[in-house]
Design a protein around this motif. Structure first.
Motif, PDB file in Angstrom:
ATOM      1  N   TYR A 118      48.285  13.447  89.591  1.00  0.00           N
ATOM      2  CA  TYR A 118      48.773  13.081  88.267  1.00  0.00           C
ATOM      3  C   TYR A 118      50.284  13.241  88.305  1.00  0.00           C
ATOM      4  O   TYR A 118      50.819  14.352  88.285  1.00  0.00           O
ATOM      5  CB  TYR A 118      48.167  13.973  87.183  1.00  0.00           C
ATOM      6  CG  TYR A 118      48.610  13.603  85.790  1.00  0.00           C
ATOM      7  CD1 TYR A 118      48.092  12.485  85.150  1.00  0.00           C
ATOM      8  CD2 TYR A 118      49.546  14.370  85.114  1.00  0.00           C
ATOM      9  CE1 TYR A 118      48.497  12.128  83.870  1.00  0.00           C
ATOM     10  CE2 TYR A 118      49.951  14.026  83.832  1.00  0.00           C
ATOM     11  CZ  TYR A 118      49.420  12.919  83.216  1.00  0.00           C
ATOM     12  OH  TYR A 118      49.818  12.574  81.948  1.00  0.00           O
ATOM     13  N   ILE A 119      50.989  12.116  88.430  1.00  0.00           N
ATOM     14  CA  ILE A 119      52.444  12.129  88.578  1.00  0.00           C
ATOM     15  C   ILE A 119      53.044  11.125  87.601  1.00  0.00           C
ATOM     16  O   ILE A 119      52.610   9.975  87.529  1.00  0.00           O
ATOM     17  CB  ILE A 119      52.857  11.787  90.023  1.00  0.00           C
ATOM     18  CG1 ILE A 119      52.247  12.814  90.988  1.00  0.00           C
ATOM     19  CG2 ILE A 119      54.363  11.721  90.168  1.00  0.00           C
ATOM     20  CD1 ILE A 119      52.378  12.470  92.445  1.00  0.00           C
ATOM     21  N   ASP A 120      54.035  11.591  86.859  1.00  0.00           N
ATOM     22  CA  ASP A 120      54.741  10.738  85.887  1.00  0.00           C
ATOM     23  C   ASP A 120      53.780  10.033  84.928  1.00  0.00           C
ATOM     24  O   ASP A 120      53.934   8.851  84.616  1.00  0.00           O
ATOM     25  CB  ASP A 120      55.627   9.704  86.592  1.00  0.00           C
ATOM     26  CG  ASP A 120      56.736  10.359  87.413  1.00  0.00           C
ATOM     27  OD1 ASP A 120      57.218  11.441  87.002  1.00  0.00           O
ATOM     28  OD2 ASP A 120      57.114   9.796  88.446  1.00  0.00           O
ATOM     29  N   GLY A 121      52.749  10.767  84.478  1.00  0.00           N
ATOM     30  CA  GLY A 121      51.815  10.218  83.509  1.00  0.00           C
ATOM     31  C   GLY A 121      50.778   9.265  84.063  1.00  0.00           C
ATOM     32  O   GLY A 121      50.042   8.642  83.310  1.00  0.00           O
ATOM     33  N   GLU A 122      50.687   9.162  85.387  1.00  0.00           N
ATOM     34  CA  GLU A 122      49.736   8.246  86.014  1.00  0.00           C
ATOM     35  C   GLU A 122      48.778   8.995  86.940  1.00  0.00           C
ATOM     36  O   GLU A 122      49.196   9.855  87.709  1.00  0.00           O
ATOM     37  CB  GLU A 122      50.476   7.194  86.849  1.00  0.00           C
ATOM     38  CG  GLU A 122      51.370   6.280  86.040  1.00  0.00           C
ATOM     39  CD  GLU A 122      50.588   5.306  85.181  1.00  0.00           C
ATOM     40  OE1 GLU A 122      49.503   4.863  85.598  1.00  0.00           O
ATOM     41  OE2 GLU A 122      51.074   4.997  84.080  1.00  0.00           O
ATOM     42  N   PHE A 123      47.489   8.637  86.866  1.00  0.00           N
ATOM     43  CA  PHE A 123      46.483   9.165  87.785  1.00  0.00           C
ATOM     44  C   PHE A 123      46.378   8.244  88.989  1.00  0.00           C
ATOM     45  O   PHE A 123      46.305   7.024  88.824  1.00  0.00           O
ATOM     46  CB  PHE A 123      45.109   9.239  87.116  1.00  0.00           C
ATOM     47  CG  PHE A 123      44.980  10.338  86.104  1.00  0.00           C
ATOM     48  CD1 PHE A 123      44.687  11.636  86.502  1.00  0.00           C
ATOM     49  CD2 PHE A 123      45.145  10.084  84.741  1.00  0.00           C
ATOM     50  CE1 PHE A 123      44.544  12.650  85.575  1.00  0.00           C
ATOM     51  CE2 PHE A 123      45.007  11.095  83.812  1.00  0.00           C
ATOM     52  CZ  PHE A 123      44.712  12.372  84.224  1.00  0.00           C
ATOM     53  N   THR A 124      46.349   8.808  90.186  1.00  0.00           N
ATOM     54  CA  THR A 124      46.152   8.016  91.390  1.00  0.00           C
ATOM     55  C   THR A 124      45.131   8.712  92.294  1.00  0.00           C
ATOM     56  O   THR A 124      45.161   9.953  92.433  1.00  0.00           O
ATOM     57  CB  THR A 124      47.462   7.799  92.174  1.00  0.00           C
ATOM     58  OG1 THR A 124      48.050   9.064  92.470  1.00  0.00           O
ATOM     59  CG2 THR A 124      48.436   6.963  91.398  1.00  0.00           C
ATOM     60  N   PRO A 125      44.242   7.931  92.915  1.00  0.00           N
ATOM     61  CA  PRO A 125      43.239   8.543  93.791  1.00  0.00           C
ATOM     62  C   PRO A 125      43.892   9.044  95.082  1.00  0.00           C
ATOM     63  O   PRO A 125      44.978   8.598  95.454  1.00  0.00           O
ATOM     64  CB  PRO A 125      42.271   7.391  94.094  1.00  0.00           C
ATOM     65  CG  PRO A 125      43.048   6.153  93.838  1.00  0.00           C
ATOM     66  CD  PRO A 125      44.096   6.478  92.815  1.00  0.00           C
ATOM     67  N   PRO A 126      43.222   9.998  95.740  1.00  0.00           N
ATOM     68  CA  PRO A 126      43.753  10.463  97.013  1.00  0.00           C
ATOM     69  C   PRO A 126      43.763   9.320  98.024  1.00  0.00           C
ATOM     70  O   PRO A 126      42.951   8.407  97.960  1.00  0.00           O
ATOM     71  CB  PRO A 126      42.792  11.569  97.449  1.00  0.00           C
ATOM     72  CG  PRO A 126      41.624  11.490  96.567  1.00  0.00           C
ATOM     73  CD  PRO A 126      41.966  10.624  95.387  1.00  0.00           C
TER      74      PRO A 126
END
Length: 130
Positions: A118-126
């Protein structure tokens, strides 16, 4: 106010979801984020989820009778004494970022799982191992 997390507000306890749905209560999904990683989902009664999101502080209030007790201070100076397990106790005392996932969230948000970033308000998968 005193709350036992697993008896009073947690929807993952066996039989609780059915009981709460029958009484038309609503749940909310909140992800606990630490060091930019998703570490724990909380599926809780909607009213309690809103209290968590408004929390100003999480303080250690442990005692011999309640080794995993947290005092939560809410925006309006309301306090909740929360009895929980060791994992949730450690997470909340680490001052996580708490993110509520809306019920009508798009498919991407519905797939979030442990280990996502969770970076800069965005979720990203591994990233996939190569």
């Amino acid at each position: 106010m005193n709350i036992n997390f697993y008896e009073d507000v947690d929807w993952l306890k066996p039989g609780v979801k059915k009981q709460r749905v029958e009484t038309e209560q609503l749940a909310v999904l909140i992800w606990c984020i630490m060091d930019s990683k998703v570490v724990k989902p909380l599926i809780v009664d909607e009213w309690f989820g809103e209290k968590l999101l408004k929390a100003k502080t999480f303080e250690d209030a442990a005692s011999a009778n309640n080794p995993f007790l947290i005092k939560i201070t809410i925006e309006d100076e309301e306090t909740i004494n929360l009895v929980c397990d060791e994992m949730l106790y450690a997470i909340l005392l680490s001052e996580p970022t708490l993110i509520k996932i809306p019920r009508a969230a798009d498919a991407h948000l519905q797939e979030i799982d442990l280990g996502w970033s969770y970076i800069d308000g965005e979720f990203t998968p591994p990233e996939e191992p190569k």
